[in-house]
Design a protein around this motif. Structure first.
Motif, PDB file in Angstrom:
ATOM      1  N   UNK A 128       0.859  -1.175   0.000  1.00 55.86           N
ATOM      2  CA  UNK A 128       0.000   0.000   0.000  1.00 55.86           C
ATOM      3  C   UNK A 128       0.899   1.230   0.000  1.00 55.86           C
ATOM      4  N   UNK A 129       0.673   2.160  -0.920  1.00 53.69           N
ATOM      5  CA  UNK A 129       1.470   3.380  -0.997  1.00 53.69           C
ATOM      6  C   UNK A 129       0.542   4.585  -0.905  1.00 53.69           C
ATOM      7  N   UNK A 130       0.964   5.584  -0.121  1.00 56.82           N
ATOM      8  CA  UNK A 130       0.156   6.789   0.045  1.00 56.82           C
ATOM      9  C   UNK A 130       1.053   7.995   0.255  1.00 56.82           C
ATOM     10  N   UNK A 131       0.526   9.172  -0.092  1.00 57.17           N
ATOM     11  CA  UNK A 131       1.196  10.420   0.247  1.00 57.17           C
ATOM     12  C   UNK A 131       0.981  10.654   1.735  1.00 57.17           C
ATOM     13  N   UNK A 132       2.048  11.008   2.440  1.00 53.87           N
ATOM     14  CA  UNK A 132       1.955  11.213   3.887  1.00 53.87           C
ATOM     15  C   UNK A 132       2.514  12.583   4.248  1.00 53.87           C
ATOM     16  N   UNK A 133       2.028  13.113   5.359  1.00 60.97           N
ATOM     17  CA  UNK A 133       2.477  14.396   5.871  1.00 60.97           C
ATOM     18  C   UNK A 133       3.374  14.179   7.081  1.00 60.97           C
ATOM     19  N   UNK A 134       3.996  15.233   7.528  1.00 58.19           N
ATOM     20  CA  UNK A 134       4.894  15.152   8.686  1.00 58.19           C
ATOM     21  C   UNK A 134       4.130  14.743   9.937  1.00 58.19           C
ATOM     22  N   UNK A 135       4.779  13.952  10.777  1.00 59.21           N
ATOM     23  CA  UNK A 135       4.193  13.547  12.043  1.00 59.21           C
ATOM     24  C   UNK A 135       4.379  12.069  12.309  1.00 59.21           C
ATOM     25  N   UNK A 136       3.701  11.590  13.331  1.00 61.56           N
ATOM     26  CA  UNK A 136       3.791  10.195  13.750  1.00 61.56           C
ATOM     27  C   UNK A 136       2.614   9.418  13.178  1.00 61.56           C
ATOM     28  N   UNK A 137       2.918   8.481  12.308  1.00 58.04           N
ATOM     29  CA  UNK A 137       1.921   7.616  11.682  1.00 58.04           C
ATOM     30  C   UNK A 137       1.894   6.288  12.420  1.00 58.04           C
ATOM     31  N   UNK A 138       0.720   5.669  12.510  1.00 53.58           N
ATOM     32  CA  UNK A 138       0.579   4.365  13.159  1.00 53.58           C
ATOM     33  C   UNK A 138       0.184   3.315  12.130  1.00 53.58           C
ATOM     34  N   UNK A 139       0.810   2.162  12.257  1.00 56.79           N
ATOM     35  CA  UNK A 139       0.456   1.002  11.435  1.00 56.79           C
ATOM     36  C   UNK A 139       0.053  -0.095  12.401  1.00 56.79           C
ATOM     37  N   UNK A 140      -1.195  -0.524  12.300  1.00 53.95           N
ATOM     38  CA  UNK A 140      -1.705  -1.560  13.202  1.00 53.95           C
ATOM     39  C   UNK A 140      -1.830  -2.854  12.421  1.00 53.95           C
ATOM     40  N   UNK A 141      -1.120  -3.868  12.891  1.00 52.54           N
ATOM     41  CA  UNK A 141      -1.124  -5.195  12.281  1.00 52.54           C
ATOM     42  C   UNK A 141      -2.055  -6.078  13.103  1.00 52.54           C
ATOM     43  N   UNK A 142      -3.005  -6.714  12.442  1.00 51.57           N
ATOM     44  CA  UNK A 142      -3.933  -7.612  13.126  1.00 51.57           C
ATOM     45  C   UNK A 142      -4.022  -8.938  12.398  1.00 51.57           C
ATOM     46  N   UNK A 143      -4.568  -9.945  13.100  1.00 56.59           N
ATOM     47  CA  UNK A 143      -4.695 -11.259  12.490  1.00 56.59           C
ATOM     48  C   UNK A 143      -5.840 -12.032  13.119  1.00 56.59           C
ATOM     49  N   UNK A 144      -6.604 -12.699  12.277  1.00 53.49           N
ATOM     50  CA  UNK A 144      -7.646 -13.590  12.788  1.00 53.49           C
ATOM     51  C   UNK A 144      -7.105 -15.001  12.961  1.00 53.49           C
ATOM     52  N   UNK A 145      -5.913 -15.268  12.406  1.00 55.95           N
ATOM     53  CA  UNK A 145      -5.299 -16.595  12.498  1.00 55.95           C
ATOM     54  C   UNK A 145      -4.124 -16.628  13.468  1.00 55.95           C
ATOM     55  N   UNK A 146      -3.394 -15.519  13.543  1.00 57.94           N
ATOM     56  CA  UNK A 146      -2.168 -15.484  14.329  1.00 57.94           C
ATOM     57  C   UNK A 146      -1.022 -16.070  13.525  1.00 57.94           C
ATOM     58  N   UNK A 147       0.166 -15.708  13.893  1.00 57.33           N
ATOM     59  CA  UNK A 147       1.346 -16.258  13.236  1.00 57.33           C
ATOM     60  C   UNK A 147       2.422 -15.215  13.008  1.00 57.33           C
ATOM     61  N   UNK A 148       3.474 -15.646  12.323  1.00 59.51           N
ATOM     62  CA  UNK A 148       4.606 -14.778  12.032  1.00 59.51           C
ATOM     63  C   UNK A 148       4.310 -13.911  10.816  1.00 59.51           C
ATOM     64  N   UNK A 149       4.893 -12.723  10.813  1.00 59.95           N
ATOM     65  CA  UNK A 149       4.733 -11.829   9.666  1.00 59.95           C
ATOM     66  C   UNK A 149       5.966 -10.962   9.512  1.00 59.95           C
ATOM     67  N   UNK A 150       6.081 -10.385   8.325  1.00 59.66           N
ATOM     68  CA  UNK A 150       7.097  -9.384   8.042  1.00 59.66           C
ATOM     69  C   UNK A 150       6.380  -8.082   7.705  1.00 59.66           C
ATOM     70  N   UNK A 151       6.906  -6.981   8.209  1.00 63.22           N
ATOM     71  CA  UNK A 151       6.393  -5.647   7.895  1.00 63.22           C
ATOM     72  C   UNK A 151       7.557  -4.839   7.348  1.00 63.22           C
ATOM     73  N   UNK A 152       7.382  -4.300   6.151  1.00 64.36           N
ATOM     74  CA  UNK A 152       8.402  -3.431   5.556  1.00 64.36           C
ATOM     75  C   UNK A 152       7.758  -2.087   5.256  1.00 64.36           C
ATOM     76  N   UNK A 153       8.387  -1.020   5.736  1.00 59.83           N
ATOM     77  CA  UNK A 153       7.881   0.332   5.501  1.00 59.83           C
ATOM     78  C   UNK A 153       8.996   1.123   4.822  1.00 59.83           C
ATOM     79  N   UNK A 154       8.639   1.782   3.724  1.00 60.32           N
ATOM     80  CA  UNK A 154       9.568   2.627   2.989  1.00 60.32           C
ATOM     81  C   UNK A 154       8.992   4.027   2.935  1.00 60.32           C
ATOM     82  N   UNK A 155       9.811   5.031   3.278  1.00 63.37           N
ATOM     83  CA  UNK A 155       9.380   6.429   3.223  1.00 63.37           C
ATOM     84  C   UNK A 155      10.347   7.171   2.318  1.00 63.37           C
ATOM     85  N   UNK A 156       9.818   7.759   1.217  1.00 59.50           N
ATOM     86  CA  UNK A 156      10.661   8.513   0.270  1.00 59.50           C
ATOM     87  C   UNK A 156       9.996   9.823  -0.073  1.00 59.50           C
TER      88      UNK A 156
END
Length: 130
Positions: free
Chosen positions: A102-130
């Motif tokens: 998912x890519x979006x235009x973002x403004x200055x400040x503190x952004x939150x990313x909430x990861x949820x799961x109905x199954x549970x398990x391991x995951x990878x999260x990669x965030x790129x800011x340019x």
């Protein structure tokens, strides 16, 4: 017995200070779990990408925070049995249950990313800011 406990001005002052702090914290709409459960994403010096490998329990969520310096683009990519939501610095939902990446235009400040799961398990999260 309670009266004896409060006869000491020092004890009464401490109890009053703790009570005022708890009421102030509650009125702000925060719980200790809210404050303690936010994990900052750390970008290595000179890079614009951060990746974490983590585990989420079935039916629960994990919150990551990203500091954005100015008007930029942020890409959020996940793998594993998870979904995610993105909230802007004002707390407004920017995205929920969208496809990864998912890519979006973002403004200055503190952004939150909430990861949820109905199954549970391991995951990878990669965030790129340019």
């Amino acid at each position: 017995m309670i009266v004896r406990f409060f006869r000491s001005k020092g004890r009464a002052a401490v109890v009053l200070a703790v009570l005022v702090a708890v009421i102030g914290f509650a009125m702000a709409g925060n719980s200790s779990a809210d404050v303690l459960s936010h994990t900052p994403l750390v970008f290595a010096q000179g890079t614009n990408t951060a990746t974490v490998h983590d585990t989420v329990v079935k039916g629960s969520s994990t919150t990551y925070v990203v500091e954005v310096a100015g008007n930029q683009k942020m890409t959020v990519e996940t793998s594993g049995p998870v979904s995610f939501a993105v909230f802007d610095p004002s707390g407004a939902k920017s995205a929920a249950n969208v496809s990864s990446p998912y890519t979006a235009d973002v403004t200055a400040g503190t952004w939150q990313i909430i990861i949820g799961s109905t199954q549970g398990g391991e995951f990878d999260l990669t965030v790129t800011v340019v």
